[in-house]
Design a protein around this motif. Structure first.
Motif, PDB file in Angstrom:
ATOM      1  N   UNK A  68      49.320  34.401  21.330  1.00 57.46           N
ATOM      2  CA  UNK A  68      48.136  35.200  21.588  1.00 57.46           C
ATOM      3  C   UNK A  68      47.819  35.135  23.081  1.00 57.46           C
ATOM      4  N   UNK A  69      47.143  36.177  23.567  1.00 54.92           N
ATOM      5  CA  UNK A  69      46.742  36.185  24.968  1.00 54.92           C
ATOM      6  C   UNK A  69      45.457  35.378  25.084  1.00 54.92           C
ATOM      7  N   UNK A  70      45.451  34.404  25.994  1.00 55.28           N
ATOM      8  CA  UNK A  70      44.321  33.493  26.088  1.00 55.28           C
ATOM      9  C   UNK A  70      43.110  34.188  26.708  1.00 55.28           C
ATOM     10  N   UNK A  71      43.312  34.831  27.856  1.00 54.54           N
ATOM     11  CA  UNK A  71      42.195  35.525  28.497  1.00 54.54           C
ATOM     12  C   UNK A  71      42.741  36.601  29.438  1.00 54.54           C
ATOM     13  N   UNK A  72      41.949  37.666  29.648  1.00 54.64           N
ATOM     14  CA  UNK A  72      42.343  38.732  30.564  1.00 54.64           C
ATOM     15  C   UNK A  72      41.344  38.806  31.712  1.00 54.64           C
ATOM     16  N   UNK A  73      41.837  39.099  32.910  1.00 57.43           N
ATOM     17  CA  UNK A  73      40.958  39.309  34.058  1.00 57.43           C
ATOM     18  C   UNK A  73      41.218  40.690  34.632  1.00 57.43           C
ATOM     19  N   UNK A  74      40.119  41.364  35.084  1.00 55.06           N
ATOM     20  CA  UNK A  74      40.279  42.656  35.747  1.00 55.06           C
ATOM     21  C   UNK A  74      40.473  42.440  37.234  1.00 55.06           C
ATOM     22  N   UNK A  75      39.983  41.325  37.714  1.00 54.79           N
ATOM     23  CA  UNK A  75      39.873  41.134  39.150  1.00 54.79           C
ATOM     24  C   UNK A  75      40.548  39.830  39.557  1.00 54.79           C
ATOM     25  N   UNK A  76      41.303  39.872  40.641  1.00 54.96           N
ATOM     26  CA  UNK A  76      42.066  38.712  41.081  1.00 54.96           C
ATOM     27  C   UNK A  76      41.156  37.575  41.551  1.00 54.96           C
ATOM     28  N   UNK A  77      40.068  37.940  42.261  1.00 54.41           N
ATOM     29  CA  UNK A  77      39.183  36.891  42.777  1.00 54.41           C
ATOM     30  C   UNK A  77      38.514  36.121  41.634  1.00 54.41           C
ATOM     31  N   UNK A  78      38.121  36.855  40.602  1.00 55.73           N
ATOM     32  CA  UNK A  78      37.515  36.192  39.435  1.00 55.73           C
ATOM     33  C   UNK A  78      38.515  35.221  38.810  1.00 55.73           C
ATOM     34  N   UNK A  79      39.757  35.682  38.737  1.00 54.47           N
ATOM     35  CA  UNK A  79      40.814  34.830  38.171  1.00 54.47           C
ATOM     36  C   UNK A  79      41.005  33.584  39.028  1.00 54.47           C
ATOM     37  N   UNK A  80      41.001  33.758  40.369  1.00 57.11           N
ATOM     38  CA  UNK A  80      41.209  32.620  41.261  1.00 57.11           C
ATOM     39  C   UNK A  80      40.061  31.611  41.147  1.00 57.11           C
ATOM     40  N   UNK A  81      38.848  32.129  40.944  1.00 53.59           N
ATOM     41  CA  UNK A  81      37.706  31.211  40.768  1.00 53.59           C
ATOM     42  C   UNK A  81      37.903  30.356  39.526  1.00 53.59           C
ATOM     43  N   UNK A  82      38.337  31.025  38.446  1.00 52.58           N
ATOM     44  CA  UNK A  82      38.577  30.291  37.194  1.00 52.58           C
ATOM     45  C   UNK A  82      39.696  29.279  37.392  1.00 52.58           C
ATOM     46  N   UNK A  83      40.696  29.670  38.186  1.00 52.60           N
ATOM     47  CA  UNK A  83      41.830  28.777  38.435  1.00 52.60           C
ATOM     48  C   UNK A  83      41.369  27.531  39.172  1.00 52.60           C
ATOM     49  N   UNK A  84      40.439  27.723  40.131  1.00 46.35           N
ATOM     50  CA  UNK A  84      39.928  26.589  40.916  1.00 46.35           C
ATOM     51  C   UNK A  84      39.175  25.602  40.038  1.00 46.35           C
ATOM     52  N   UNK A  91      50.473  29.121  31.045  1.00 43.27           N
ATOM     53  CA  UNK A  91      51.926  28.988  31.013  1.00 43.27           C
ATOM     54  C   UNK A  91      52.621  30.258  31.483  1.00 43.27           C
ATOM     55  N   UNK A  92      52.086  31.400  31.030  1.00 43.68           N
ATOM     56  CA  UNK A  92      52.679  32.671  31.441  1.00 43.68           C
ATOM     57  C   UNK A  92      51.586  33.517  32.066  1.00 43.68           C
ATOM     58  N   UNK A  93      51.828  33.993  33.287  1.00 47.53           N
ATOM     59  CA  UNK A  93      50.844  34.824  33.968  1.00 47.53           C
ATOM     60  C   UNK A  93      51.442  36.214  34.149  1.00 47.53           C
ATOM     61  N   UNK A  94      50.855  37.197  33.452  1.00 46.07           N
ATOM     62  CA  UNK A  94      51.258  38.592  33.640  1.00 46.07           C
ATOM     63  C   UNK A  94      50.302  39.179  34.655  1.00 46.07           C
ATOM     64  N   UNK A  95      50.797  39.559  35.809  1.00 47.08           N
ATOM     65  CA  UNK A  95      49.867  39.981  36.857  1.00 47.08           C
ATOM     66  C   UNK A  95      50.373  41.238  37.562  1.00 47.08           C
ATOM     67  N   UNK A  96      49.449  42.141  37.832  1.00 49.00           N
ATOM     68  CA  UNK A  96      49.775  43.332  38.598  1.00 49.00           C
ATOM     69  C   UNK A  96      49.744  42.951  40.078  1.00 49.00           C
ATOM     70  N   UNK A  97      50.879  43.016  40.773  1.00 49.79           N
ATOM     71  CA  UNK A  97      50.906  42.541  42.165  1.00 49.79           C
ATOM     72  C   UNK A  97      49.902  43.281  43.044  1.00 49.79           C
ATOM     73  N   UNK A  98      49.529  44.515  42.637  1.00 47.06           N
ATOM     74  CA  UNK A  98      48.603  45.296  43.454  1.00 47.06           C
ATOM     75  C   UNK A  98      47.215  44.664  43.553  1.00 47.06           C
ATOM     76  N   UNK A 147      50.506  30.005  46.450  1.00 46.54           N
ATOM     77  CA  UNK A 147      49.125  29.998  45.985  1.00 46.54           C
ATOM     78  C   UNK A 147      48.962  29.162  44.719  1.00 46.54           C
ATOM     79  N   UNK A 148      50.048  29.106  43.936  1.00 49.96           N
ATOM     80  CA  UNK A 148      49.938  28.413  42.656  1.00 49.96           C
ATOM     81  C   UNK A 148      50.794  27.150  42.624  1.00 49.96           C
ATOM     82  N   UNK A 149      50.726  26.406  43.699  1.00 51.86           N
ATOM     83  CA  UNK A 149      51.510  25.169  43.766  1.00 51.86           C
ATOM     84  C   UNK A 149      51.160  24.200  42.647  1.00 51.86           C
ATOM     85  N   UNK A 150      49.902  24.284  42.188  1.00 55.10           N
ATOM     86  CA  UNK A 150      49.471  23.361  41.122  1.00 55.10           C
ATOM     87  C   UNK A 150      50.030  23.740  39.764  1.00 55.10           C
TER      88      UNK A 150
END
Lengths: 207, 232
Positions: free
Chosen positions: A33-49, A55-62, A75-78
């Motif tokens: 199942x998909x755990x969570x979806x983000x529309x915005x990269x910055x929001x995702x980065x905040x959650x990441x912090x 485990x799997x990140x499907x991301x639109x490079x744009x 960016x994702x060294x951790x």
């Protein structure tokens, strides 16, 4: 729910239509199942912090600002074990794609996308088996449930006996199948007897 | 990728040299060895088989990303296809599946008594599953198609019903592989297990291609005939 043994998939994609479509395709065609979806990269980065694991990140490079697109790995060294998949619907420089483990072209027809998704899941599984990341032994809970399956009980009966939800039982069953490689009830029965989880005599009346 | 595919001018023997699993396909077309230097076209004509159908099967068995085009699919003689499928069913039921089960019975002897019993039971269940599956096709599906070919109408049955009945017998085979590789006692040595495992791997890949042939080709061909009828 036993979230440790479940694969965490995250989608970062601005279009809600594509987000929902991908989520639906993944969930109806794989055991994940998909755990969570983000529309915005910055929001995702905040959650990441704040310690979001995946485990799997499907991301639109744009969605990643241009000068950072080339260094997504840094960016994702951790997250050294994360599998990065680029969602593609336009030209993306090959130099950017080098940072990804795989790509997903949304203009492909459904069978091809589903096939690709399954391939990605399989490659991730292989990767994690190779790096020994996943705990491959069955947990005590999984063993307990496996025995009940082998005895011929239904998901509902098992849920009632263990005081768990049916959803939890289903997810345990998926993990058991993934770890043992065995999917049929009679196959699991053989497993249970061979591994001394169940004695042959327990079975003689209902199998 | 088209130029990688087999063609009618190639030597029949070269096809086998390129993919030894075609050794299982030849008898289903009732073709033997002693192929000499004959081309695919020559051998097919000698045996009265459609060349394009023969090549389609060989390509399907050999190239994973091969999908037959609509034109060559529409040219498959249905009688040839059914004869091929029937021959393969007979081989699966009478030779290949019993051979695998026989070999597992030898492994049973290396197991602890009760574990051996379990393995036997699993095989028995598998045998029944395979028989039921193929009998259904032989007794329901093929006669239905043959009646269609004779232009008899059948109001009740539709090939769509068959798709949903097509249980995947490969799942059990895959379980069997996992059990043999992972959980048999040390007494069952690699030398003892290898033979049956290789048989299972070959059978599995054969069944997979067989399923493709039925799901992609047989069903769409029959659905087309049904549509022609319904349109009348």
């Amino acid at each position: 729910m036993d979230s440790d043994s479940n694969l965490k998939i995250i989608i970062v994609e601005p279009s809600p239509v594509i987000q929902t479509g991908l989520k639906q395709m993944i969930e109806s065609n794989s055991e994940y199942t998909v755990f969570v979806c983000f529309c915005d990269f910055e929001l995702f980065m905040e959650a990441e912090k704040t310690g979001l694991q995946f485990d799997i990140l499907l991301i639109n490079p744009a969605v990643i600002s241009f000068y950072r697109q080339f260094s997504i790995r840094n960016m994702f060294e951790n997250h050294p074990h994360t599998f990065f998949v680029a969602i593609i619907y336009g030209y993306v420089s090959p130099q950017i794609l080098e940072n990804f483990n795989s790509t997903l072209d949304i203009y492909e027809d459904e069978t091809k996308i589903v096939y690709k998704l399954q391939q990605i899941m399989r490659r991730f599984d292989e990767l994690s088996i190779r790096t020994g990341r996943e705990n491959v032994d069955l947990s005590d809970r999984e063993k307990e449930i496996l025995v009940l399956i082998a005895k011929g009980m239904t998901n509902r009966e098992i849920a009632e006996q263990c005081f768990l939800s049916i959803h939890t039982i289903v997810s345990h069953r998926k993990n058991i199948a993934r770890k043992t490689g065995i999917r049929t009830v009679s196959g699991l029965t053989v497993y249970a007897v061979f591994n001394n989880l169940l004695s042959y005599n327990d079975l003689s009346d209902n199998n | 990728m088209k130029h990688y595919l087999f063609s009618e001018k190639m030597k029949m023997a070269d096809l086998i040299l390129a993919n030894y699993q075609l050794l299982y396909v030849l008898p289903y077309f009732e073709i033997g060895l002693r192929l000499g230097e004959s081309s695919v076209k020559q051998v097919c004509e000698k045996h009265g088989i459609s060349v394009s159908f023969f090549l389609m099967v060989c390509n399907l068995y050999t190239f994973d990303d091969y999908t037959p085009d609509a034109l060559s699919m529409s040219q498959i003689p249905m009688e040839d296809l059914i004869k091929y499928l029937r021959n393969s069913h007979t081989d699966y039921l009478e030779t290949r599946m019993p051979k695998i089960i026989d070999k597992i019975m030898h492994l049973v002897d290396c197991c602890h008594l009760k574990n051996g019993e379990m393995l036997k039971k699993f095989c028995e269940k598998y045998r029944k599953e395979v028989i039921t599956h193929f009998n259904y096709e032989e007794e329901k599906v093929f006669p239905y198609i043959e009646s269609l070919l004779k232009k008899e109408k059948n109001a009740k049955y539709r090939i769509k019903n068959y798709e949903s009945n097509h249980s995947n017998i490969n799942v059990s085979l895959n379980d069997l592989k996992n059990i043999i590789i992972k959980y048999l006692p040390a007494e069952c040595t690699v030398e003892n297990c290898r033979d049956v495992l290789i048989d299972i791997f070959l059978f599995e890949s054969d069944l997979y291609k067989h399923t493709l042939l039925e799901d992609r080709i047989l069903i769409s061909l029959v659905a087309r005939i049904e549509n022609m009828f319904d349109g009348q």
